[in-house]
Design a protein around this motif. Sequence first.
Motif, PDB file in Angstrom:
ATOM      1  N   GLU A   1      40.628  41.750  43.035  1.00 44.39           N
ATOM      2  CA  GLU A   1      39.837  40.430  43.434  1.00 44.39           C
ATOM      3  C   GLU A   1      38.248  41.085  43.330  1.00 44.39           C
ATOM      4  O   GLU A   1      37.799  39.964  43.568  1.00 44.39           O
ATOM      5  CB  GLU A   1      40.030  40.498  44.761  1.00 44.39           C
ATOM      6  N   ALA A   2      37.956  42.128  42.628  1.00 40.72           N
ATOM      7  CA  ALA A   2      36.474  42.354  42.188  1.00 40.72           C
ATOM      8  C   ALA A   2      35.996  41.225  41.819  1.00 40.72           C
ATOM      9  O   ALA A   2      34.546  41.095  42.169  1.00 40.72           O
ATOM     10  CB  ALA A   2      36.536  43.329  41.621  1.00 40.72           C
ATOM     11  N   GLN A   3      36.372  40.537  40.939  1.00 46.50           N
ATOM     12  CA  GLN A   3      35.767  38.854  39.751  1.00 46.50           C
ATOM     13  C   GLN A   3      35.386  37.891  41.034  1.00 46.50           C
ATOM     14  O   GLN A   3      34.448  37.587  40.606  1.00 46.50           O
ATOM     15  CB  GLN A   3      37.353  38.602  39.414  1.00 46.50           C
ATOM     16  N   GLN A   4      36.705  38.129  42.314  1.00 46.95           N
ATOM     17  CA  GLN A   4      35.780  36.876  42.929  1.00 46.95           C
ATOM     18  C   GLN A   4      35.329  37.145  44.180  1.00 46.95           C
ATOM     19  O   GLN A   4      34.255  36.356  44.482  1.00 46.95           O
ATOM     20  CB  GLN A   4      36.739  36.170  43.790  1.00 46.95           C
ATOM     21  N   MET A   5      35.055  38.890  43.951  1.00 49.96           N
ATOM     22  CA  MET A   5      33.736  38.771  44.319  1.00 49.96           C
ATOM     23  C   MET A   5      32.183  39.271  44.269  1.00 49.96           C
ATOM     24  O   MET A   5      31.343  38.527  45.311  1.00 49.96           O
ATOM     25  CB  MET A   5      33.514  40.960  45.416  1.00 49.96           C
ATOM     26  N   THR A   6      32.107  38.492  42.696  1.00 54.02           N
ATOM     27  CA  THR A   6      31.651  38.566  42.406  1.00 54.02           C
ATOM     28  C   THR A   6      30.771  37.277  42.737  1.00 54.02           C
ATOM     29  O   THR A   6      29.170  37.375  42.755  1.00 54.02           O
ATOM     30  CB  THR A   6      30.824  39.040  40.743  1.00 54.02           C
ATOM     31  N   THR A   7      31.313  36.515  42.743  1.00 54.95           N
ATOM     32  CA  THR A   7      31.011  34.812  43.111  1.00 54.95           C
ATOM     33  C   THR A   7      30.907  34.869  44.635  1.00 54.95           C
ATOM     34  O   THR A   7      30.211  33.622  44.817  1.00 54.95           O
ATOM     35  CB  THR A   7      32.804  33.969  42.429  1.00 54.95           C
ATOM     36  N   ASN A   8      32.006  35.501  45.443  1.00 51.74           N
ATOM     37  CA  ASN A   8      31.708  35.116  46.637  1.00 51.74           C
ATOM     38  C   ASN A   8      29.914  35.784  46.841  1.00 51.74           C
ATOM     39  O   ASN A   8      29.579  34.943  48.294  1.00 51.74           O
ATOM     40  CB  ASN A   8      32.409  35.677  47.764  1.00 51.74           C
ATOM     41  N   PHE A   9      29.484  36.986  46.250  1.00 50.45           N
ATOM     42  CA  PHE A   9      28.626  37.362  46.844  1.00 50.45           C
ATOM     43  C   PHE A   9      27.171  36.640  46.652  1.00 50.45           C
ATOM     44  O   PHE A   9      26.353  36.506  47.446  1.00 50.45           O
ATOM     45  CB  PHE A   9      28.268  38.892  45.912  1.00 50.45           C
TER      46      PHE A   9
END
Length: 861
Positions: A530-538
Amino acid sequence: MSNYKAVDDEVLPPRQVLMKNEAHARIRINQLLEQAGWRFFDNEQGPANILLENHVKITSKQADEWGNDFEKTKHGSLDFLLVDSNQKPLCVLEAKKESLHPLVAKEQARKYANTVGASFVILSNGVVHYLWNLKKGNPETIVAFPSAEEINGIKAWNPDRGSLVNEPVDNDYIVTVQMPDYAQRPGWNGSIKDSKEFIRTNKLKFLRDYQLSAIRHLQKAAGKGKDRFLFEMATGTGKTLTSAAVIRLFLSTGNARRVLFLVDRLELEDQASKAFINYLKPDYSTFIYKEHKTDWRKADVVVTTIQSLMFDNKYRYEFLPTDFDLIISDESHRSISGNARAVFEYFRGYKLGLTATPKDYLKGVDLNKVKENDPREIERRMLRDTYATFGCEGGDPTFRYSLLDGVKDGFLVNPKVLDARTEITTQMLSDEGYAVLIPTEEGEQTETFVSRDFEKKFFSDKTNRVFCQTFLENALRDPITNEIGKTIIFAVSQNHARKLTEILNDFAEQIFPGKYNSDFAVQVTSQVAEAQQMTTNFSENILNGKTSWLEGYQSCKTRVCVTVGMMTTGYDCTDLLNICMMRPIFSPADFVQIKGRGTRKNTFEFRSKNELNEEELTIFEKETFNLFDFFANCEYFEEKFDYDKKLNLPKPQEGGEGGGEGPVNIDKYTNERNDPLWLLKEEQVGLDGMKIDRMLYYRDFEERIVMDDIIKKNVALDNWEQIISYIESEVFYKPDEYYTLEKLRKAAGVDRKITIREVVEKIFGIRPKFKSKDELLEEEFDKFISIYPPEEDVNVRALKYFFKAYIVDQDIRRIIAAKDFHALQTSPTLTISQFKEVAAKYREVIPVYIKDYIKLEQFAA
């Protein structure tokens, strides 16, 4: 019509050796025609649509002769006439010998095209190719021949330049609201341009003057007949908002029915789609292609990654060249390079490139000298040069707005640079390097390490801890809560990112006990789920929840993302206050992109109630950000980098998220000594910016593999089944870099299929290089004749040619198996005369041997 030929009296393998003879140009051009769907002969798809001069059909004898001796044709060239389904002239193909530049035939081809009534000309020498629409402009470099459908699409494309140029565009051409349904907000009176307080409170966004200027520059260029445009705009200056205005301009004036917006990373796909939905609704619809594969035609704007279209050549099978009238390439210095260029050129229409770091491959190049040494280098440079691609030869884009402009106008901020060096890194950065005594069987020997070796061949946990401690003690704090400001740390590798994350969370627990519970820092790399989603959440301030420092404040619990390459190009997070370069950087484009993550302005605000229950608004404006530099990168680009040096063309190599420089020695050195901070120098960058801000620049799979502990361990154990399974499931087809075996093959310049094992063996130095198809064929033939030694009267040359032809050409295998030797009369690969030179005994032995001992799939291209 192609694959291989005999040249003179030699028996030659396909492609490589054929380049020695001008026949290669003829064969290559024939291949390109067939790949584009053109037909030399009548078949089930329709009648032949490749004719000779005067509408004469080609005979198989003529085709065979040209393949063997191109110079028999008049002037070392041959005119083909490409016709439509009604046999009406569409295009003239002027084919030159490889030793001649195709543009030398420009006037000759135009004269013939005008004579027969063709509107298009293809100029080619088998290596470089141009397409020329005679009704406008100059010949344009192409990477593949257009199909009849594509040419008809170009003919049918008739944009209304007048409406495009004359469309009035003002600052309110795009008005966006960052809060939902602004018309229902209290105080709205129906006027777009309301008070400054209402605009600020409701977060209305208008086009800035420089964005408006970009659009007007485009209109002016279009009025001069230009179809390609380049916006060179610094990171944080609103390229996506400007693009939205351009999209509205083209759609509203009827110059585009549908727009394609190309990005090169998944996080940018989602980011752009959300922006366009906000900017263009309710007038125009936006779809992400992967989410709407069956009904994307309903959309006005289609957003997708270049990788999605490249996979299995999907763009050719699922789209027509005329499906989009405007193609916008985001971060175009990346998304038009290599194989992606074919996707970009496939679609016909207006082309707009967006980038902060264009690649100027023609800068500093003496064209006459280059042509003398290698006539094809100019074409290779033009294919990669951002300016040439978008019709801006000479290095002048359609519109330019630099970081210096943005800072001067108050839209961007410059960093405060913190040059931090330890005793060890100071020595590693010196000309002498850092020397250590390493015990060996022969005694102690000296080994020297430089900055490139850090976390590759030289490990120091104590140095990493000093890095982290220095950051924590000097980081800019959030002006509302006073906690560590949001930060991105750029590490050497994914393994290095993991170590830094652990150290930071250990320190955070000591300094802020109970506040973060191991969520202070997170690793954001392709190894992490879920690294991709982590960038958005950040960026949306919800990564691992909300901050616990102040209830109701819009900031996330996680303060630091540690990455390698996922959060560089195009990543938008305005409230970043710290950028840390815990790795050496040698590409100016990479440096500018990393620094650019922090240059966007931001307003920190918090609404609270005072003792009288009255609402109070606390506001702080972002005025700078801290740029931590632990490897003297700023000094390198300020003092040592040669900005006048011409860019080298990229060499074939494995790429990936590692930031590395190639294979490394797996015998590592781990430092156990203390490494105190030696230098900490702060310097606020002024309005003049850094030297790198005033220059133009140039611009990793291998490092990804080398730094992976699982792969490294299994290589040592010779456990190839585990390695292959792991790479297929955990490395390939991931969103951030989208590695594929085919992509790696092409990047390495290998002319045959390669295996995962070959790639890993090459990376770890187990094999010195990738063997070419012909090298493998030679090895296999040597094995064969060692088992079946030929007698003195056997023509070994003919034997070898038959052996190779049978392996690489399935049509030859079919002909031999069916004993349909008459078909060899027209075969471009193996003629009947060549077959007759093979001793009868070997005509039977070779097919049986190859079936039993050769893996044919490895020889496929």
